[in-house]
Design an enzyme around this catalytic site. Structure first.
Site, PDB file in Angstrom:
ATOM      1  N   HIS A 186     -19.614  12.500  -0.273  1.00  0.00           N
ATOM      2  CA  HIS A 186     -20.045  11.282   0.420  1.00  0.00           C
ATOM      3  C   HIS A 186     -21.573  11.224   0.411  1.00  0.00           C
ATOM      4  CE1 HIS A 186     -19.638   7.956   3.245  1.00  0.00           C
ATOM      5  NE2 HIS A 186     -20.618   8.490   3.933  1.00  0.00           N
ATOM      6  N   ASP A 232      -9.364  14.720   5.330  1.00  0.00           N
ATOM      7  CA  ASP A 232      -8.235  14.737   6.274  1.00  0.00           C
ATOM      8  C   ASP A 232      -7.739  13.292   6.388  1.00  0.00           C
ATOM      9  OD1 ASP A 232     -10.207  14.993   9.375  1.00  0.00           O
ATOM     10  OD2 ASP A 232      -9.959  13.371   7.917  1.00  0.00           O
ATOM     11  N   ARG A 277       0.832  -1.220   0.000  1.00  0.00           N
ATOM     12  CA  ARG A 277       0.000   0.000   0.000  1.00  0.00           C
ATOM     13  C   ARG A 277       0.863   1.265   0.000  1.00  0.00           C
ATOM     14  NH1 ARG A 277      -5.167   1.732   0.848  1.00  0.00           N
ATOM     15  NH2 ARG A 277      -5.988  -0.404   0.783  1.00  0.00           N
ATOM     16  N   ASN A 314     -13.878  15.679  -1.136  1.00  0.00           N
ATOM     17  CA  ASN A 314     -14.570  14.404  -1.324  1.00  0.00           C
ATOM     18  C   ASN A 314     -16.070  14.613  -1.240  1.00  0.00           C
ATOM     19  OD1 ASN A 314     -14.815  11.485  -1.481  1.00  0.00           O
ATOM     20  ND2 ASN A 314     -15.326  11.505   0.704  1.00  0.00           N
TER      21      ASN A 314
HETATM   22  C1  GRF Z   1     -21.045   8.586  -5.224  1.00  0.00           C
HETATM   23  O1  GRF Z   1     -22.320   8.491  -4.600  1.00  0.00           O
HETATM   24  C2  GRF Z   1     -20.004   8.912  -4.200  1.00  0.00           C
HETATM   25  O2  GRF Z   1     -20.450   9.774  -3.165  1.00  0.00           O
HETATM   26  C3  GRF Z   1     -19.709   7.551  -3.651  1.00  0.00           C
HETATM   27  O3  GRF Z   1     -19.637   6.727  -4.776  1.00  0.00           O
HETATM   28  C4  GRF Z   1     -20.572   7.232  -5.731  1.00  0.00           C
HETATM   29  C5  GRF Z   1     -19.841   7.360  -7.040  1.00  0.00           C
HETATM   30  O4  GRF Z   1     -20.807   7.381  -8.035  1.00  0.00           O
HETATM   31  N1  GRF Z   1     -18.459   7.534  -2.910  1.00  0.00           N
HETATM   32  P1  GRF Z   1     -20.332   7.384  -9.592  1.00  0.00           P
HETATM   33  O5  GRF Z   1     -19.293   6.296  -9.732  1.00  0.00           O
HETATM   34  O6  GRF Z   1     -19.745   8.743  -9.859  1.00  0.00           O
HETATM   35  O7  GRF Z   1     -21.601   7.147 -10.351  1.00  0.00           O
END
Ligand code: GRF
Length: 200
Positions: A107, A139, A63, A105
């Protein structure tokens, strides 16, 4: 602003960001797309004529080596901002060292509720009536960075994970483009938990 977008999934958020950056006056350009596996995002980038690269964990000894390789691949494009649009890996120390404070990011839940890779499934299973979208600075934790924007999305009784996730993604696509433009134009002032985009 120069942005590099990182993705791992179908790339619908990436596609929305590609379209947003191509509207008149949008203050950011996607200079490259990075993925950790072959995925829909790669096709969206290729169709849009955007440079793209793959840094797959399995191609590296461990990693840490992957972390360094990803950092170098992203840094080669001299980004002002790095956008994680469904990138399903946790950034390592080399990456954070290089880009901390400039990584955004999105979420698909109202953090701090339902962090992690199964936010939509977890919200449904919990039985919440409202969930939503969070855009935050990254973060060193998982989905723990200072929040920049949030928007609620109602949960419907007949929702399954796919239906709810798609409804959240509709919000995410707009919210992410709005936040990226605002940060590109005015930056972010953050102290501790608070991250604020200065108003006009
Ligand atoms: C999104 O809902 C994002 O928040 C989550 O994964 C999804 C990605 O969607 N982490 P896509 O691959 O852009 O359709």
């Amino acid at each position: 602003a120069r942005i590099v977008v990182l993705a791992s999934g179908t790339g619908s958020l990436l596609q929305a960001l590609i379209e947003a950056t191509r509207t008149d006056g949008y203050p950011a350009t996607i200079v490259a797309v990075g993925v950790d596996r072959d995925c829909g995002a790669t096709e969206h980038a290729a169709e849009a004529g955007v440079a793209h690269f793959t840094v797959a964990l399995r191609d590296h000894a461990d990693r840490s080596a992957w972390d360094v390789a990803l950092t170098e691949s992203v840094a080669a494009h001299r980004p002002d901002l790095v956008i994680s649009a469904g990138f399903m890996k946790i950034f390592g120390p080399a990456f954070m060292e290089r880009f901390a404070g400039r990584i955004i990011n999105t979420h698909p839940a109202l953090l701090p509720s339902f962090p992690g890779a199964h936010a939509v499934r977890d919200a449904l299973a919990y039985g919440v009536r409202v969930t939503g979208s969070t855009v935050h600075l990254v973060d060193s934790g998982v989905d723990t960075g200072p929040i920049l924007a949030q928007e609620p999305v109602e949960v419907r009784v007949d929702d399954d994970e796919a239906a709810l996730h798609e409804r959240i993604k509709i919000v995410e696509r707009r919210l992410l483009a709005e936040v990226v433009a605002a940060v590109a134009l005015r930056g972010v002032v953050s102290d501790g938990r608070k991250a604020v985009i200065p108003s006009e």
